[in-house]
Design an enzyme around this catalytic site. Structure first.
Site, PDB file in Angstrom:
ATOM      1  N   LYS A 111       2.664   4.843  -7.128  1.00 65.43           N
ATOM      2  CA  LYS A 111       2.507   4.561  -8.426  1.00 65.43           C
ATOM      3  C   LYS A 111       2.416   5.824  -9.508  1.00 65.43           C
ATOM      4  O   LYS A 111       2.760   5.731 -10.743  1.00 65.43           O
ATOM      5  CB  LYS A 111       0.989   4.067  -8.688  1.00 65.43           C
ATOM      6  CG  LYS A 111       0.729   2.594  -8.040  1.00 65.43           C
ATOM      7  CD  LYS A 111      -0.404   1.826  -8.728  1.00 65.43           C
ATOM      8  CE  LYS A 111      -0.262   0.590  -8.067  1.00 65.43           C
ATOM      9  NZ  LYS A 111      -1.191  -0.523  -8.635  1.00 65.43           N
ATOM     10  N   LYS A 193       7.930  -6.132  -0.318  1.00 63.77           N
ATOM     11  CA  LYS A 193       6.795  -6.828  -0.035  1.00 63.77           C
ATOM     12  C   LYS A 193       6.470  -8.097  -0.761  1.00 63.77           C
ATOM     13  O   LYS A 193       6.509  -7.993  -1.811  1.00 63.77           O
ATOM     14  CB  LYS A 193       5.555  -5.778   0.038  1.00 63.77           C
ATOM     15  CG  LYS A 193       4.491  -6.490   1.031  1.00 63.77           C
ATOM     16  CD  LYS A 193       3.142  -5.444   0.927  1.00 63.77           C
ATOM     17  CE  LYS A 193       2.292  -5.843  -0.169  1.00 63.77           C
ATOM     18  NZ  LYS A 193       0.988  -5.316   0.060  1.00 63.77           N
ATOM     19  N   LYS A 196       0.709 -10.434  -3.806  1.00 63.09           N
ATOM     20  CA  LYS A 196      -0.052 -11.132  -4.768  1.00 63.09           C
ATOM     21  C   LYS A 196       0.061 -10.760  -6.206  1.00 63.09           C
ATOM     22  O   LYS A 196       0.349 -11.571  -7.132  1.00 63.09           O
ATOM     23  CB  LYS A 196      -1.602 -10.919  -4.350  1.00 63.09           C
ATOM     24  CG  LYS A 196      -2.336 -11.437  -3.572  1.00 63.09           C
ATOM     25  CD  LYS A 196      -3.669 -11.326  -3.620  1.00 63.09           C
ATOM     26  CE  LYS A 196      -4.384 -10.684  -2.312  1.00 63.09           C
ATOM     27  NZ  LYS A 196      -4.903  -9.273  -2.583  1.00 63.09           N
TER      28      LYS A 196
END
Ligand code: ATP
Ligand code: LTN
Length: 329
Positions: A111, A193, A196
């Site tokens: 990040k 990946k 969600k």
């Protein structure tokens, strides 16, 4: 009996990656281990959450744990924020972790490398809270997808450091990643990946997706132009991901699938995988609806919270004593 513990954040709708990489293992191991499974809502708020959505995601997560086959008679199911000792031990362990080791955690590093703004201090220190979750219950094993292995390894380091400094306090846990399906990839970007929080809904299969829609997502999954069906994530990530999804849900080995699909096209593989996903979601969702209708969730959670709190309190007392916090007799 050895102890196992794991948790999932209620940060969005659960995906097939969460099921294959994590929940499936919880269900498989529940007969053999003393099992603690929780909803990691304290971890969820490391990024901004809408309270209404968080509440709904939390309820869905509990119902999906149960619909996937977790048996509350065998497993202690609880909500992290209802066992306040986690936050307290989390702080203590934060004070036994070094900036350098937290800076090495991939999630934080990625990040910052992307130059994301608004990274909270919680996102930086959350591996210490995760260590508290695990060490609180003396877990021997922590079943997780590969992306979480690093955090369990850090937990081991923190536990060893604490034990060396204050005497035997915590059991040293081991991560447990599944042999098959430890990482399921996005259907649209098969080197990334399935997650969600992915923005492109076509890349992700949600466990609560309409089964017909999910089948369509499989049919439009990105593959390649090699026109051969092999399991080779480096050269054929899309095809390998489909084979992995098929194998994880059907139980058929990758070798057997590869040999059965020799000489067939990608359309055949997609059609069969799509059918398996359709059936899997239809069954899961029917159990999910029954559980919601049964109204039993509150009772299950209440019992789980109580049991977890008792054990956590005992551990926290021990830790506080070691630290020299206990003054009153
Ligand atoms: P987010 O996108 O919000 O970070 P997530 O989908 O990665 O969430 P987590 O709550 O971080 O989900 O993970 C819950 C568990 O599911 C973890 O053990 C994680 O390793 C596993 N998991 C998540 N995504 C995958 C995936 N694509 N393949 C295999 N396992 C996965
Ligand atoms: N950090 C994990 C969720 C999580 C967890 C845990 C997993 C929080 N505490 C303890 C295993 C054990 C995640 O982001 N998936």
């Amino acid at each position: 009996m050895q102890t196992m513990l794991s948790g999932i954040k209620p940060t969005g709708r659960l995906t097939l990656g969460n099921y294959i990489g994590a929940i499936r293992q919880f269900v498989e191991y529940q007969d053999e281990y003393e099992m603690y499974i929780f909803i990691a809502n304290l971890h969820a708020i490391t990024v901004a959450q809408d309270p209404k959505e968080l509440k709904q995601n939390t309820k869905d997560l509990i119902a999906l744990y149960l619909a996937s086959g977790l048996d509350p008679e065998k497993v202690t199911l609880f909500l992290q924020s209802d066992v306040h000792q986690h936050a307290e031990l989390g702080w203590i362990l934060t004070c036994h972790s070094y900036m350098g080791e937290l800076q090495r955690m991939t999630q934080y590093k990625d990040k910052t490398a992307k130059g994301e703004t608004g990274i909270t201090a919680g996102l930086f220190t959350y591996p210490c809270l995760m260590a508290a979750d695990i060490l609180m219950y003396d877990a021997d094993y922590v079943p997780v997808g590969v992306d979480q292995k690093q955090h369990v390894e850090l937990t081991r380091d923190i536990a060893e450091r604490f034990n060396n400094r204050y005497g035997e306090t915590f059991r040293i846990p081991q991560p447990l990643t599944p042999k098959i399906g430890a990482k399921i990839y996005s259907l649209q970007n098969p080197t990334k990946k399935m997650s969600k929080s992915e923005e492109n809904p076509k890349g992700t299969i949600d466990l609560l997706d309409d089964p017909g829609v999910a089948r369509k997502k499989i049919m439009s999954a990105v593959t390649d132009s090699l026109s051969t069906i092999q399991y080779d994530p480096d050269t054929q990530p899309g095809v390998s991901n489909l084979l992995m999804i098929h194998s994880s849900l059907s139980g058929e080995s990758l070798e057997s699938l590869v040999s059965r699909f020799q000489g067939k096209g990608y359309g055949d593989l997609k059609k069969e995988t799509g059918g398996i996903v359709f059936d899997f979601l239809s069954d899961l969702q029917s159990r999910y609806r029954d559980i919601i209708a049964s109204g039993k969730i509150d009772e299950i959670l209440r019992e789980g919270n109580e049991k977890a709190s008792r054990i956590a309190e005992r551990k926290l007392r021990k830790v506080k004593k070691k630290l020299g916090f206990q003054i009153l007799k």
